[in-house]
Design a protein around this motif. Structure first.
Motif, PDB file in Angstrom:
ATOM      1  N   VAL A   1     136.343 -33.808 106.674  1.00  0.00           N
ATOM      2  CA  VAL A   1     136.438 -35.039 106.562  1.00  0.00           C
ATOM      3  C   VAL A   1     135.975 -35.803 105.124  1.00  0.00           C
ATOM      4  O   VAL A   1     136.509 -36.554 104.683  1.00  0.00           O
ATOM      5  N   ILE A   2     134.976 -35.291 104.624  1.00  0.00           N
ATOM      6  CA  ILE A   2     134.513 -35.734 103.315  1.00  0.00           C
ATOM      7  C   ILE A   2     135.371 -35.391 102.265  1.00  0.00           C
ATOM      8  O   ILE A   2     135.843 -36.369 101.618  1.00  0.00           O
ATOM      9  N   GLU A   3     135.999 -34.268 102.228  1.00  0.00           N
ATOM     10  CA  GLU A   3     137.224 -34.063 101.444  1.00  0.00           C
ATOM     11  C   GLU A   3     138.335 -35.047 101.720  1.00  0.00           C
ATOM     12  O   GLU A   3     139.183 -35.438 100.715  1.00  0.00           O
ATOM     13  N   ALA A   4     138.540 -35.314 102.850  1.00  0.00           N
ATOM     14  CA  ALA A   4     139.885 -35.955 103.182  1.00  0.00           C
ATOM     15  C   ALA A   4     139.659 -37.612 102.894  1.00  0.00           C
ATOM     16  O   ALA A   4     140.630 -38.151 102.166  1.00  0.00           O
ATOM     17  N   LEU A   5     138.495 -37.964 102.885  1.00  0.00           N
ATOM     18  CA  LEU A   5     138.082 -39.403 102.446  1.00  0.00           C
ATOM     19  C   LEU A   5     138.144 -39.842 101.196  1.00  0.00           C
ATOM     20  O   LEU A   5     138.489 -40.789 100.728  1.00  0.00           O
ATOM     21  N   GLN A   6     138.120 -38.640 100.237  1.00  0.00           N
ATOM     22  CA  GLN A   6     138.123 -38.772  98.970  1.00  0.00           C
ATOM     23  C   GLN A   6     139.691 -39.237  98.202  1.00  0.00           C
ATOM     24  O   GLN A   6     139.831 -39.751  97.229  1.00  0.00           O
TER      25      GLN A   6
ATOM     26  N   LEU B   1     141.259 -41.632  99.274  1.00  0.00           N
ATOM     27  CA  LEU B   1     141.146 -43.170  99.481  1.00  0.00           C
ATOM     28  C   LEU B   1     140.787 -43.634  98.021  1.00  0.00           C
ATOM     29  O   LEU B   1     139.823 -43.037  97.519  1.00  0.00           O
ATOM     30  N   ARG B   2     141.705 -44.838  97.700  1.00  0.00           N
ATOM     31  CA  ARG B   2     140.977 -45.626  96.178  1.00  0.00           C
ATOM     32  C   ARG B   2     139.573 -45.663  96.547  1.00  0.00           C
ATOM     33  O   ARG B   2     139.272 -46.589  97.558  1.00  0.00           O
ATOM     34  N   GLY B   3     138.788 -45.698  95.478  1.00  0.00           N
ATOM     35  CA  GLY B   3     137.526 -46.265  95.713  1.00  0.00           C
ATOM     36  C   GLY B   3     136.348 -45.416  96.384  1.00  0.00           C
ATOM     37  O   GLY B   3     135.354 -46.010  96.452  1.00  0.00           O
ATOM     38  N   ILE B   4     136.857 -44.385  96.966  1.00  0.00           N
ATOM     39  CA  ILE B   4     135.914 -43.410  97.461  1.00  0.00           C
ATOM     40  C   ILE B   4     135.756 -42.120  96.993  1.00  0.00           C
ATOM     41  O   ILE B   4     136.811 -41.438  97.128  1.00  0.00           O
ATOM     42  N   SER B   5     134.551 -41.961  96.034  1.00  0.00           N
ATOM     43  CA  SER B   5     134.485 -40.573  95.530  1.00  0.00           C
ATOM     44  C   SER B   5     133.474 -39.844  96.456  1.00  0.00           C
ATOM     45  O   SER B   5     133.360 -40.184  97.509  1.00  0.00           O
ATOM     46  N   LEU B   6     132.984 -38.819  96.083  1.00  0.00           N
ATOM     47  CA  LEU B   6     132.466 -37.491  96.701  1.00  0.00           C
ATOM     48  C   LEU B   6     131.096 -38.374  97.375  1.00  0.00           C
ATOM     49  O   LEU B   6     130.891 -38.272  98.475  1.00  0.00           O
ATOM     50  N   LEU B   7     130.398 -38.974  96.548  1.00  0.00           N
ATOM     51  CA  LEU B   7     129.101 -39.730  97.190  1.00  0.00           C
ATOM     52  C   LEU B   7     129.211 -40.890  97.993  1.00  0.00           C
ATOM     53  O   LEU B   7     128.756 -41.036  99.183  1.00  0.00           O
ATOM     54  N   SER B   8     130.419 -41.532  97.736  1.00  0.00           N
ATOM     55  CA  SER B   8     130.774 -42.416  98.727  1.00  0.00           C
ATOM     56  C   SER B   8     131.017 -41.900 100.147  1.00  0.00           C
ATOM     57  O   SER B   8     130.704 -42.432 101.153  1.00  0.00           O
ATOM     58  N   ALA B   9     132.057 -40.931 100.229  1.00  0.00           N
ATOM     59  CA  ALA B   9     132.419 -40.309 101.154  1.00  0.00           C
ATOM     60  C   ALA B   9     131.235 -39.619 102.003  1.00  0.00           C
ATOM     61  O   ALA B   9     131.232 -39.746 103.289  1.00  0.00           O
ATOM     62  N   VAL B  10     130.280 -38.825 101.192  1.00  0.00           N
ATOM     63  CA  VAL B  10     129.293 -38.203 101.932  1.00  0.00           C
ATOM     64  C   VAL B  10     128.439 -39.371 102.725  1.00  0.00           C
ATOM     65  O   VAL B  10     128.150 -39.120 103.866  1.00  0.00           O
ATOM     66  N   THR B  11     128.333 -40.502 101.977  1.00  0.00           N
ATOM     67  CA  THR B  11     127.390 -41.535 102.596  1.00  0.00           C
ATOM     68  C   THR B  11     127.985 -41.866 103.929  1.00  0.00           C
ATOM     69  O   THR B  11     127.376 -42.248 104.944  1.00  0.00           O
ATOM     70  N   VAL B  12     129.299 -42.265 103.952  1.00  0.00           N
ATOM     71  CA  VAL B  12     130.082 -42.754 105.182  1.00  0.00           C
ATOM     72  C   VAL B  12     130.008 -41.967 106.277  1.00  0.00           C
ATOM     73  O   VAL B  12     129.652 -42.270 107.430  1.00  0.00           O
ATOM     74  N   VAL B  13     130.444 -40.618 105.717  1.00  0.00           N
ATOM     75  CA  VAL B  13     130.437 -39.590 106.922  1.00  0.00           C
ATOM     76  C   VAL B  13     129.047 -39.117 107.534  1.00  0.00           C
ATOM     77  O   VAL B  13     128.763 -39.074 108.636  1.00  0.00           O
ATOM     78  N   ALA B  14     128.027 -39.274 106.580  1.00  0.00           N
ATOM     79  CA  ALA B  14     126.671 -38.771 106.968  1.00  0.00           C
ATOM     80  C   ALA B  14     126.152 -39.966 107.772  1.00  0.00           C
ATOM     81  O   ALA B  14     125.364 -39.698 108.965  1.00  0.00           O
TER      82      ALA B  14
ATOM     83  N   ALA C   1     142.091 -39.401  88.263  1.00  0.00           N
ATOM     84  CA  ALA C   1     140.934 -38.862  89.072  1.00  0.00           C
ATOM     85  C   ALA C   1     141.246 -38.887  90.404  1.00  0.00           C
ATOM     86  O   ALA C   1     140.849 -38.051  91.300  1.00  0.00           O
ATOM     87  N   ILE C   2     142.135 -39.959  90.834  1.00  0.00           N
ATOM     88  CA  ILE C   2     142.476 -40.048  92.496  1.00  0.00           C
ATOM     89  C   ILE C   2     143.430 -38.557  92.693  1.00  0.00           C
ATOM     90  O   ILE C   2     143.506 -37.950  93.758  1.00  0.00           O
TER      91      ILE C   2
END
Length: 372
Positions: A222-227, A229-242, A306-307
């Motif tokens: 899920v962390i990899e898949a959310l990235q 999306l525009r505006g969601i990098s690794l740290l943002s994806a980890v924060t949301v999922v965690a 980057a995306i």
């Protein structure tokens, strides 16, 4: 022989636990069992004694600073237990008396009547990742405070930076070359700069640790898949999922939006409908991250370098959802701004819809079930 159902309310504190028991049935007896130390061994003693009386136990306590060790311990023993949200516990407006005994009794009674809302208890590995993410946020807050202290210190001395962008490389070089009028002031500035450097180094170390922990997390797909999306990098994806855990527990995207506190409050009666600010309930960390990510949709829809790099190897259905999100949210931002809506209101609306696309991607990516 049929078992007797008992509802056990636990008012948990750091050093003590007050226990109340409600018998089954609307008119069942409700009593305070007593107070014990906050110790898993003593909890076991109480539970064994109640079970020996041919009782089926349903335990409940409030979510709070003591975390979930009691929940995990009881469920591992096969005892039903839930943790409830304190803000959603019904309270009488005229009730002005609050103590541990009444709180435990109140929990047991409400649990018997089914009026309590359980919270999601994360898997221990998921909670460990969340703790690491929150540690990074805490250090970032400390870093921001140190920078504010440096600005205030220089302002008291009447020293202003002649450049444009603060905390750039040029600004840091300017700070390092400053000559203060008094040796004590120079020591103070040096200590401030050293503290800032220490915080920055700690943030980088934690970010590296987060990347390593993600590789072994069951939530990695899920962390990899959310990235995507525009505006969601690794740290943002980890924060949301965690912070949110397994998003499959939300049946609809509207439930996720409500959980994040991104839906408007409402005070309507009869034919009068009044919408207010967002509710701001639920998880603050995830909501703040989505608000920050929503800023990226101010610009026209496009797939940057980057995306595209983040999207490599992801399923086609995830890429389709991510591109549809860009098309819709970028257009919606321009349309709402053209209507004269406040910028912050528009960004909040974009964040709310972004949560819906996050829900869709999370549902499209299978993850391993948590072990209980």
């Amino acid at each position: 022989m049929k078992k007797i159902v008992k509802y056990v309310g636990l008012d948990v504190h750091k050093d003590s636990i007050t226990i109340a028991i409600a018998d089954e049935g609307r008119d069942g007896n409700v009593r305070v069992y007593g107070k014990i130390s906050n110790d898993l061994g003593q909890i076991d003693n109480v539970m064994r004694k109640l079970i020996s009386q041919n009782a089926e136990l349903h335990c409940v306590y409030e979510a709070g600073p003591c975390g979930y060790p009691i929940y995990r311990h009881l469920t591992s023993k096969g005892i039903d237990c839930v943790v409830v949200a304190p803000a959603l516990i019904p309270k009488k407006t005229g009730d002005r008396v609050k103590n541990d005994r009444r709180d435990a009794t109140h929990l047991a009674t409400l649990h018997r009547s089914g009026e309590l809302t359980p919270v999601y208890v994360p898997d221990q590995a998921d909670e460990a990742l969340r703790d690491l993410v929150r540690a990074r946020k805490d250090i970032q807050i400390s870093l921001r405070k140190v920078k504010q202290q440096i600005n205030a210190f220089l302002l008291r001395q009447g020293i202003n930076y002649p450049g444009k962008s603060k905390w750039s490389k040029a600004h840091l070089n300017w700070l390092a070359d400053l000559k203060m009028p008094h040796p004590a002031q120079h020591i103070a500035l040096t200590e401030y700069l050293d503290a800032m450097g220490d915080h920055e180094a700690r943030v980088k170390r934690i970010e590296k640790a987060i990347e390593q922990c993600c590789q072994t997390s069951r939530l990695l797909p899920v962390i990899e898949a959310l990235q995507a999306l525009r505006g969601i990098s690794l740290l943002s994806a980890v924060t949301v999922v965690a912070e949110l855990g397994d998003l499959s527990r939300f049946d609809t995207p509207a439930q996720l939006m409500a959980y994040l506190g991104l839906i408007p409050s409402e005070h309507s009666s009869g034919g009068t409908i009044k919408k207010g600010p967002i509710t701001k309930t639920g998880n603050t960390h995830a909501r703040r991250t989505l608000i920050e990510s929503a800023q990226a949709y101010r610009m026209p829809a496009r797939k940057s370098k980057a995306i595209r790099k983040r999207q490599e190897g992801l399923p086609d259905d995830v890429l389709d959802i991510a591109w549809n999100a860009q098309l819709r949210l970028c257009h919606r931002y321009r349309r709402l701004i053209a209507k004269g809506k406040n910028h912050n209101v528009v960004i909040t609306a974009i964040a709310r819809e972004l949560a819906g696309f996050i829900w869709a991607i999370a549902r499209a990516v299978p993850i391993v079930a948590a072990e209980r």
